[in-house]
Motif scaffolding. Sequence first.
Motif, short mmCIF file in Angstrom:
data_model
loop_
_atom_site.label_atom_id
_atom_site.label_comp_id
_atom_site.label_asym_id
_atom_site.label_seq_id
_atom_site.Cartn_x
_atom_site.Cartn_y
_atom_site.Cartn_z
N LEU A 94 -16.24 19.96 -5.06
CA LEU A 94 -14.98 20.36 -5.70
C LEU A 94 -15.22 21.12 -7.00
CD1 LEU A 94 -12.61 17.31 -5.07
CD2 LEU A 94 -12.74 19.48 -3.84
N LEU A 95 -16.29 20.76 -7.72
CA LEU A 95 -16.63 21.54 -8.91
C LEU A 95 -16.98 22.97 -8.51
CD1 LEU A 95 -18.82 19.01 -10.93
CD2 LEU A 95 -16.61 19.95 -11.64
N MET A 96 -17.73 23.13 -7.44
CA MET A 96 -18.10 24.46 -6.96
C MET A 96 -16.86 25.23 -6.50
SD MET A 96 -20.74 25.52 -3.88
CE MET A 96 -19.89 24.45 -2.72
N VAL A 97 -16.01 24.60 -5.70
CA VAL A 97 -14.80 25.25 -5.21
C VAL A 97 -13.93 25.70 -6.38
CG1 VAL A 97 -12.62 24.88 -3.99
CG2 VAL A 97 -14.76 24.09 -2.98
N SER A 98 -13.75 24.84 -7.37
CA SER A 98 -12.90 25.15 -8.52
C SER A 98 -13.42 26.35 -9.29
CB SER A 98 -12.82 23.94 -9.46
OG SER A 98 -12.28 22.81 -8.80
N LYS A 99 -14.72 26.35 -9.54
CA LYS A 99 -15.32 27.45 -10.32
C LYS A 99 -15.23 28.77 -9.57
CE LYS A 99 -18.50 24.44 -12.84
NZ LYS A 99 -19.91 23.99 -13.01
N LEU A 159 -2.61 13.47 2.86
CA LEU A 159 -3.76 14.28 2.47
C LEU A 159 -3.34 15.69 2.07
CD1 LEU A 159 -6.78 14.07 2.14
CD2 LEU A 159 -7.05 14.83 4.51
N GLU A 160 -2.33 16.24 2.75
CA GLU A 160 -1.88 17.59 2.38
C GLU A 160 -1.26 17.59 0.99
OE1 GLU A 160 0.93 21.27 3.94
OE2 GLU A 160 0.28 19.71 5.34
N GLY A 161 -0.51 16.56 0.65
CA GLY A 161 0.07 16.47 -0.69
C GLY A 161 -1.01 16.43 -1.76
N LEU A 162 -2.07 15.67 -1.49
CA LEU A 162 -3.17 15.59 -2.43
C LEU A 162 -3.87 16.94 -2.56
CD1 LEU A 162 -4.49 13.25 -4.08
CD2 LEU A 162 -6.23 13.17 -2.30
N THR A 163 -4.06 17.61 -1.42
CA THR A 163 -4.69 18.93 -1.41
C THR A 163 -3.87 19.93 -2.21
OG1 THR A 163 -5.66 18.51 0.77
CG2 THR A 163 -5.49 20.81 0.07
N MET A 164 -2.57 19.93 -2.01
CA MET A 164 -1.72 20.86 -2.74
C MET A 164 -1.68 20.55 -4.24
SD MET A 164 -0.97 23.16 -0.68
CE MET A 164 -0.06 24.03 -1.97
N SER A 165 -1.75 19.28 -4.60
CA SER A 165 -1.79 18.92 -6.03
C SER A 165 -3.02 19.53 -6.69
CB SER A 165 -1.81 17.40 -6.19
OG SER A 165 -0.62 16.82 -5.71
N SER A 197 -9.98 17.76 -13.77
CA SER A 197 -9.19 17.86 -12.54
C SER A 197 -9.94 17.30 -11.34
CB SER A 197 -8.81 19.33 -12.27
OG SER A 197 -8.06 19.86 -13.33
N VAL A 198 -11.22 17.65 -11.26
CA VAL A 198 -12.04 17.17 -10.15
C VAL A 198 -12.21 15.66 -10.22
CG1 VAL A 198 -14.38 17.18 -9.20
CG2 VAL A 198 -13.23 19.35 -9.73
N LEU A 199 -12.45 15.13 -11.41
CA LEU A 199 -12.64 13.69 -11.54
C LEU A 199 -11.38 12.91 -11.18
CD1 LEU A 199 -14.85 13.40 -14.76
CD2 LEU A 199 -15.53 13.05 -12.38
N LEU A 200 -10.22 13.46 -11.47
CA LEU A 200 -8.97 12.83 -11.06
C LEU A 200 -8.93 12.67 -9.55
CD1 LEU A 200 -6.29 14.57 -13.33
CD2 LEU A 200 -6.88 12.14 -13.32
N LEU A 201 -9.30 13.73 -8.84
CA LEU A 201 -9.28 13.70 -7.38
C LEU A 201 -10.37 12.77 -6.83
CD1 LEU A 201 -7.38 15.19 -5.45
CD2 LEU A 201 -9.17 16.85 -5.06
N VAL A 202 -11.53 12.83 -7.45
CA VAL A 202 -12.63 11.97 -7.01
C VAL A 202 -12.26 10.51 -7.16
CG1 VAL A 202 -14.99 11.23 -7.55
CG2 VAL A 202 -14.44 13.67 -7.43
#
Length: 207
Positions: A94-99, A159-165, A197-202
């Motif tokens: 997720l860090l890679m995707v975000s960057k 899962l879609e709601g989490l993905t969209m968040s 943001s990534v840590l929140l999801l993790v």
Amino acid sequence: MLVNNSGVLTLVVDTKDTSDRLLFAAINLIAKKGYHAVSTKEIAKEASVSEMTLFRHFGTKKAMLEAAIDRFYYTTSMKELFENKVVWDLEKDLLMVSKVYLSIMKKNQNVIRIAIKEGNSVEGLYEQINKHPRQLKKLLLDYFSNMQQQGKIKKVENLEGLTMSYLYMLYGQFISRNFVEGQHITYITEEEFIRTSVLLLVNVLKT
């Protein structure tokens, strides 16, 4: 490709590629002047080709804009990332995707500027643009589903709601930092934002 502080695309590779020159010229001029104010003749001149060459490559101004959106948006890069670069570690991936997402969005600010300014004035433009975030949503959903099957993240009801968040957090960061001077709201760095943001999801998904 280089980008100056105003987000204007500058072609520095493949200078002999006529199609790319035309697409760069179209995006830059439309972002600056507006879709209806820019003529195909002006785009051709900016790209140092004849108007006939423009028509031969793309046919119409609208077709050229659609091709430019597909050329400069992130779908191809993101698809390659999910197919070849994920390591199936939630935080690292997720860090890679975000960057990568934010890097591509910043490089192609003019595409987003056109979407915001011209979305209602060019028929079919929103649909052309929206297929890209829809594709990214699918890539993420497939990734999360695979991670669940591997037992690396827990199953969640929506899962879609989490993905969209997650996607909305990234998009909000991009818009705030690049379009409404969000640095006046907070002085945390982009890197800090991404990690938080990534840590929140993790924390939500970890088993």
